[in-house]
Design a protein around this motif. Structure first.
Motif, short mmCIF file in Angstrom:
data_model
loop_
_atom_site.label_atom_id
_atom_site.label_comp_id
_atom_site.label_asym_id
_atom_site.label_seq_id
_atom_site.Cartn_x
_atom_site.Cartn_y
_atom_site.Cartn_z
N LYS A 173 13.85 -10.35 -5.06
CA LYS A 173 12.50 -9.96 -4.68
C LYS A 173 12.55 -8.64 -3.93
CE LYS A 173 8.31 -11.50 -2.32
NZ LYS A 173 7.68 -12.57 -1.49
N SER A 174 11.68 -7.73 -4.31
CA SER A 174 11.70 -6.39 -3.72
C SER A 174 10.50 -6.18 -2.80
CB SER A 174 11.70 -5.33 -4.82
OG SER A 174 11.62 -4.03 -4.27
N ASP A 175 10.68 -5.29 -1.85
CA ASP A 175 9.58 -4.89 -0.99
C ASP A 175 8.71 -3.83 -1.64
OD1 ASP A 175 10.47 -6.58 1.00
OD2 ASP A 175 11.75 -5.05 1.92
N LEU A 176 9.14 -3.35 -2.81
CA LEU A 176 8.38 -2.34 -3.53
C LEU A 176 7.49 -2.99 -4.58
CD1 LEU A 176 11.19 0.31 -4.15
CD2 LEU A 176 9.51 0.28 -2.31
N GLU A 177 6.36 -2.38 -4.84
CA GLU A 177 5.43 -2.87 -5.87
C GLU A 177 4.91 -1.68 -6.66
OE1 GLU A 177 1.14 -5.20 -6.34
OE2 GLU A 177 2.02 -4.85 -4.36
#
Length: 298
Positions: free
Chosen positions: A261-265
């Motif tokens: 899971k990334s903190d970027l979207e």
């Protein structure tokens, strides 16, 4: 050893060997020491494993189409291939192995089930075996670097080679993040790689804005490849057939204890604005007028 039949029952041998003062000195050598010397001479070099990252991307010759909802680009029914910079990285690893400086080349890909096709291409080029970390959804460089770090702890390679960037997102971050997480030295944008196995060093020529920069890295190390490092080979038909029988180890991020899971979207993806058609001018004065009053560049 040419007279092995005649001397096999003898336990020791005497020789006269000239010294630096040109005086012959007696020298006695036992048969057991002869056998040990021969075994040491024929023993293989120390093993070093090279791990190479290969990524599945849209083929460079395909025209990119953005999805109607602007959530990404169309990948359905689109030709996919190995990232060109990953091909260069794999080629360099294979050349190092062919020079006798490495014993094994392991190709690694991280992505959906279809990524196995890209991995098989790497095996057909000459990689000894493959590793496929099956993961779905968007993978950003930090997640990929963490997965790679987990694999390094399992495989214990002496050298990691990656392409400097992927042509789909152009992040140019994964190699640097892998080196940072591992605490290994890194040589990025490599245009020349020279490995010294005895000194456990690798010399890397880097392409920088001002020209070339040469760095010396202690092994183990991380290298990212630039475009001018080499010309990748093509996979021949016999090697493509052999690649089907080469081993491929599969993992999941959960098995490696790595969260993806990334903190970027990604908010939106849009096409670049279309260029306006050029116009012909009849004189230099008209050109200067348009540059000054329309283009506002002078």
């Amino acid at each position: 050893f040419d007279q092995e039949k005649k001397i096999k029952n003898r336990e020791s041998f005497s020789f006269w060997i000239p010294s630096q003062s040109n005086v012959c000195c007696p020298f006695k050598l036992t048969l057991s020491s002869l056998i040990v010397a021969r075994v040491e001479h024929l023993s293989p070099p120390a093993k070093m494993k090279i791990m190479v990252a290969v990524k599945r991307v849209i083929d460079y010759a395909v025209k990119i189409r953005v999805k109607p909802d602007k959530s990404g680009v169309e990948t359905q029914n689109v030709k996919m291939s190995m990232n060109p910079f990953c091909e260069i990285a794999l080629e360099e690893a294979l050349r190092i192995k062919e020079a006798g400086l490495a014993s094994e080349v392991v190709a690694v890909t991280i992505g959906p089930k279809q990524s196995i096709d890209t991995l098989r291409t790497g095996l057909a080029m000459g990689a000894d075996r493959g590793i496929h970390v099956e993961a779905t959804g968007d993978l950003f460089p930090l997640a990929v670097a963490k997965l790679f770090k987990a694999l390094v702890e399992i495989e214990k390679p002496g050298l990691i080679i990656l392409g400097k960037q992927a042509i789909d997102n152009d992040c140019n971050q994964t190699g640097q993040m892998v080196a940072g997480l591992l605490g290994w030295p890194q040589g990025t944008f490599a245009s020349k790689v020279v490995l010294d196995k005895e000194k456990q060093e690798v010399m890397v020529d880097r392409e920088v804005d001002g020209g070339l920069e040469t760095v010396c890295l202690n092994l183990p190390a991380v290298i990212t490849t630039d475009l001018r490092l080499n010309q990748p080979r093509y996979a021949t038909l016999p090697n493509i057939m052999k690649a089907k029988s080469k081993p491929v180890k599969k993992y999941t991020p959960e098995e490696l204890n790595v969260g993806t899971k990334s903190d970027l979207e990604v908010v939106e993806i849009t096409e670049p604005p279309k260029r306006k058609a050029g116009v012909l001018v009849s004189s230099v004065d008209e050109l200067i007028d348009k540059l000054r009053n329309e283009a506002h560049v002078i």
